[in-house]
Write a protein that holds these residues in place. Structure first.
Motif, PDB file in Angstrom:
ATOM      1  N   LYS A 122       0.854  -1.192   0.000  1.00 32.24           N
ATOM      2  CA  LYS A 122       0.000   0.000   0.000  1.00 32.24           C
ATOM      3  C   LYS A 122       0.888   1.240   0.000  1.00 32.24           C
ATOM      4  O   LYS A 122       1.990   1.220   0.540  1.00 32.24           O
ATOM      5  CB  LYS A 122      -0.900  -0.001   1.240  1.00 32.24           C
ATOM      6  CG  LYS A 122      -1.950  -1.114   1.262  1.00 32.24           C
ATOM      7  CD  LYS A 122      -2.883  -0.902   2.450  1.00 32.24           C
ATOM      8  CE  LYS A 122      -4.115  -1.791   2.439  1.00 32.24           C
ATOM      9  NZ  LYS A 122      -3.851  -3.236   2.403  1.00 32.24           N
ATOM     10  N   ASP A 138      -4.149   1.128  -2.561  1.00 29.03           N
ATOM     11  CA  ASP A 138      -3.716  -0.222  -2.198  1.00 29.03           C
ATOM     12  C   ASP A 138      -3.031  -0.928  -3.366  1.00 29.03           C
ATOM     13  O   ASP A 138      -2.906  -0.365  -4.471  1.00 29.03           O
ATOM     14  CB  ASP A 138      -4.874  -1.040  -1.618  1.00 29.03           C
ATOM     15  CG  ASP A 138      -5.894  -1.467  -2.669  1.00 29.03           C
ATOM     16  OD1 ASP A 138      -5.603  -1.339  -3.878  1.00 29.03           O
ATOM     17  OD2 ASP A 138      -6.989  -1.921  -2.287  1.00 29.03           O
ATOM     18  N   GLY A 144      -8.003   4.472  -1.631  1.00 25.08           N
ATOM     19  CA  GLY A 144      -8.719   4.346  -0.357  1.00 25.08           C
ATOM     20  C   GLY A 144      -9.320   5.654   0.088  1.00 25.08           C
ATOM     21  O   GLY A 144     -10.313   5.676   0.816  1.00 25.08           O
ATOM     22  N   ASP A 203       0.877   8.171  10.358  1.00 18.81           N
ATOM     23  CA  ASP A 203       0.545   7.178  11.388  1.00 18.81           C
ATOM     24  C   ASP A 203      -0.949   6.842  11.375  1.00 18.81           C
ATOM     25  O   ASP A 203      -1.338   5.678  11.454  1.00 18.81           O
ATOM     26  CB  ASP A 203       0.932   7.700  12.780  1.00 18.81           C
ATOM     27  CG  ASP A 203       2.451   7.704  12.976  1.00 18.81           C
ATOM     28  OD1 ASP A 203       3.162   7.043  12.181  1.00 18.81           O
ATOM     29  OD2 ASP A 203       2.921   8.375  13.919  1.00 18.81           O
ATOM     30  N   ARG A 204      -1.774   7.869  11.272  1.00 18.09           N
ATOM     31  CA  ARG A 204      -3.228   7.636  11.302  1.00 18.09           C
ATOM     32  C   ARG A 204      -3.689   6.844  10.076  1.00 18.09           C
ATOM     33  O   ARG A 204      -4.556   5.963  10.180  1.00 18.09           O
ATOM     34  CB  ARG A 204      -3.985   8.970  11.333  1.00 18.09           C
ATOM     35  CG  ARG A 204      -3.999   9.633  12.695  1.00 18.09           C
ATOM     36  CD  ARG A 204      -4.633  11.022  12.607  1.00 18.09           C
ATOM     37  NE  ARG A 204      -4.402  11.758  13.828  1.00 18.09           N
ATOM     38  CZ  ARG A 204      -5.172  11.671  14.914  1.00 18.09           C
ATOM     39  NH1 ARG A 204      -6.243  10.900  14.903  1.00 18.09           N
ATOM     40  NH2 ARG A 204      -4.886  12.356  15.999  1.00 18.09           N
ATOM     41  N   ILE A 205      -3.137   7.189   8.919  1.00 13.91           N
ATOM     42  CA  ILE A 205      -3.546   6.467   7.693  1.00 13.91           C
ATOM     43  C   ILE A 205      -3.083   5.007   7.792  1.00 13.91           C
ATOM     44  O   ILE A 205      -3.843   4.077   7.509  1.00 13.91           O
ATOM     45  CB  ILE A 205      -2.985   7.156   6.432  1.00 13.91           C
ATOM     46  CG1 ILE A 205      -3.607   8.550   6.264  1.00 13.91           C
ATOM     47  CG2 ILE A 205      -3.276   6.301   5.185  1.00 13.91           C
ATOM     48  CD1 ILE A 205      -2.897   9.440   5.236  1.00 13.91           C
ATOM     49  N   ASN A 206      -1.824   4.812   8.228  1.00  9.58           N
ATOM     50  CA  ASN A 206      -1.310   3.443   8.397  1.00  9.58           C
ATOM     51  C   ASN A 206      -2.228   2.632   9.311  1.00  9.58           C
ATOM     52  O   ASN A 206      -2.544   1.472   9.032  1.00  9.58           O
ATOM     53  CB  ASN A 206       0.104   3.468   8.988  1.00  9.58           C
ATOM     54  CG  ASN A 206       1.159   3.841   7.950  1.00  9.58           C
ATOM     55  OD1 ASN A 206       0.906   3.778   6.745  1.00  9.58           O
ATOM     56  ND2 ASN A 206       2.329   4.231   8.412  1.00  9.58           N
ATOM     57  N   GLN A 207      -2.656   3.269  10.408  1.00 12.96           N
ATOM     58  CA  GLN A 207      -3.529   2.592  11.364  1.00 12.96           C
ATOM     59  C   GLN A 207      -4.876   2.255  10.713  1.00 12.96           C
ATOM     60  O   GLN A 207      -5.389   1.157  10.847  1.00 12.96           O
ATOM     61  CB  GLN A 207      -3.737   3.515  12.561  1.00 12.96           C
ATOM     62  CG  GLN A 207      -4.173   2.789  13.817  1.00 12.96           C
ATOM     63  CD  GLN A 207      -4.040   3.687  15.043  1.00 12.96           C
ATOM     64  OE1 GLN A 207      -4.073   4.917  14.926  1.00 12.96           O
ATOM     65  NE2 GLN A 207      -3.889   3.083  16.208  1.00 12.96           N
ATOM     66  N   GLU A 208      -5.399   3.234   9.932  1.00 14.69           N
ATOM     67  CA  GLU A 208      -6.708   3.036   9.313  1.00 14.69           C
ATOM     68  C   GLU A 208      -6.690   1.916   8.274  1.00 14.69           C
ATOM     69  O   GLU A 208      -7.651   1.161   8.156  1.00 14.69           O
ATOM     70  CB  GLU A 208      -7.174   4.355   8.674  1.00 14.69           C
ATOM     71  CG  GLU A 208      -8.654   4.442   8.432  1.00 14.69           C
ATOM     72  CD  GLU A 208      -9.094   5.892   8.182  1.00 14.69           C
ATOM     73  OE1 GLU A 208      -9.312   6.625   9.156  1.00 14.69           O
ATOM     74  OE2 GLU A 208      -9.198   6.283   7.011  1.00 14.69           O
ATOM     75  N   VAL A 209      -5.583   1.817   7.510  1.00 16.50           N
ATOM     76  CA  VAL A 209      -5.536   0.777   6.468  1.00 16.50           C
ATOM     77  C   VAL A 209      -4.871  -0.502   6.976  1.00 16.50           C
ATOM     78  O   VAL A 209      -4.781  -1.489   6.254  1.00 16.50           O
ATOM     79  CB  VAL A 209      -4.830   1.274   5.174  1.00 16.50           C
ATOM     80  CG1 VAL A 209      -5.504   2.531   4.638  1.00 16.50           C
ATOM     81  CG2 VAL A 209      -3.342   1.513   5.395  1.00 16.50           C
ATOM     82  N   GLY A 210      -4.384  -0.483   8.217  1.00 23.01           N
ATOM     83  CA  GLY A 210      -3.843  -1.696   8.844  1.00 23.01           C
ATOM     84  C   GLY A 210      -2.530  -2.164   8.260  1.00 23.01           C
ATOM     85  O   GLY A 210      -2.240  -3.354   8.219  1.00 23.01           O
ATOM     86  N   CYS A 213       2.388   1.847   5.172  1.00 21.58           N
ATOM     87  CA  CYS A 213       2.428   2.150   3.742  1.00 21.58           C
ATOM     88  C   CYS A 213       3.804   2.665   3.327  1.00 21.58           C
ATOM     89  O   CYS A 213       4.543   3.220   4.144  1.00 21.58           O
ATOM     90  CB  CYS A 213       1.399   3.218   3.397  1.00 21.58           C
ATOM     91  SG  CYS A 213      -0.303   2.752   3.721  1.00 21.58           S
TER      92      CYS A 213
END
Ligand SMILES: Nc1ncnc2c1ncn2[C@@H]1O[C@H](COP(=O)(O)OP(=O)(O)OP(=O)(O)O)[C@@H](O)[C@H]1O
Ligand SMILES: CC(C)(CO)[C@@H](O)C(=O)NCCC(=O)O
Ligand SMILES: [K+]
Length: 252
Positions: A122, A138, A144, A203-210, A213
């Protein structure tokens, strides 16, 4: 040779892709908006200083987020080169999938260059333009989503313009986060403040997409901010325009 033009709210970026040689790129201010005749006059003399023979340009692709300039730029280039430049936008077919009927051409091109590049997994593309944007995509080419915030120069201009005692500053990293003179205080706000937003958003986007990236930056100030954080993996000022080139190649 292909000429690609990315019309942004601050700058029009031009790039000529040559077969074996390095890509030649330059910018012209988008503002003030010029008439088609003014653009024709300006564009007529823009190749020579960069060592380009205009008659070798056989293909032209234009991407724009400024509707008032799109057709004038196309017509001016058509007058110079004698053929019709291709205009691409979010509806131009590509392997990238999105469900937005508003997405700017620069964001779509950023997605295409991220998907078509050699990056794995991603991806997040951060564009440091008039607006500061984040786009997540992705490995299947599905967008996304996007984040739109005030661009760094846009925010700085507004801050300086709305205050009596704040001066223009150079965007360089100050010695410390807490400053003791106006210039250092503002540099902290602009450099560490935006850096904190950028790192926090990643950090927030990484957390949201699991997933962690791969992060690509582009746009005017990418070269200033990318070296200041290890959360941006690569900076490529031609990223958007490479997306326009890919779109052209897929649809010519
Ligand atoms: N070291 C720097 N300090 C301050 N500004 C810089 C620096 N390097 C680049 N810039 C800014 O970047 C701009 C060039 O960026 P670019 O051609 O990507 O367009 P843009 O202004 O980012 O946005 P848009 O794509 O919306 O037109 C310059 O006009 C300048 O304002
Ligand atoms: C967000 C900007 C200004 C970034 O250049 C541009 O992509 C744009 O005008 N987009 C249209 C709105 C959207 O993308 O949803
Ligand atoms: K606007």
């Amino acid at each position: 040779m292909l000429l690609a033009v990315n019309i942004g709210n601050t700058n029009m970026r031009f790039a000529v892709f040559q077969d074996q040689k390095e890509t030649i790129t330059w910018t012209i201010n988008s503002k003030p908006y010029r008439t088609e005749d003014e653009l024709f006059a300006k564009f007529s003399s823009m190749y020579r200083p960069f060592g380009i023979d205009g008659s070798e340009i056989t293909d032209i692709v234009i991407g724009s987020v400024v509707p008032a300039l799109t057709i004038s730029v196309q017509n001016a280039l058509m007058k110079i080169h004698g053929f019709e430049p291709m205009i691409v936008d979010r509806n131009t077919p590509s392997p990238v999938k999105h469900s937005s009927n508003q997405m700017g051409t620069d964001l779509y091109a950023n997605a295409i260059a991220a998907h078509g590049g050699s990056y794995k997994g991603k991806k997040i593309v951060i564009d440091f333009g008039t607006a500061l944007t984040f786009l997540g995509i992705d490995e299947q080419g599905q967008v996304g989503g996007v984040v739109i915030a005030p661009g760094i120069n846009t925010a700085l201009k507004s801050l300086v313009g709305e205050t009596a005692q704040l001066p223009e500053i150079e965007l360089i990293r100050p010695q410390s986060v807490l400053g003791m003179n106006t210039e250092a205080c503002m540099q902290s706000g602009m450099v560490y403040g935006y850096l904190s937003m950028i790192e926090g958003m990643i950090d927030r986007i990484n957390q949201e997409v699991g997933e962690k990236c791969f992060v690509i930056s582009t746009g005017g100030l990418g070269g200033v901010y990318a070296p200041l954080t290890n959360k941006i993996d690569t900076d490529d000022r031609l990223h958007t325009i490479k997306g326009l080139k890919l779109l052209y190649e897929m649809n010519r």
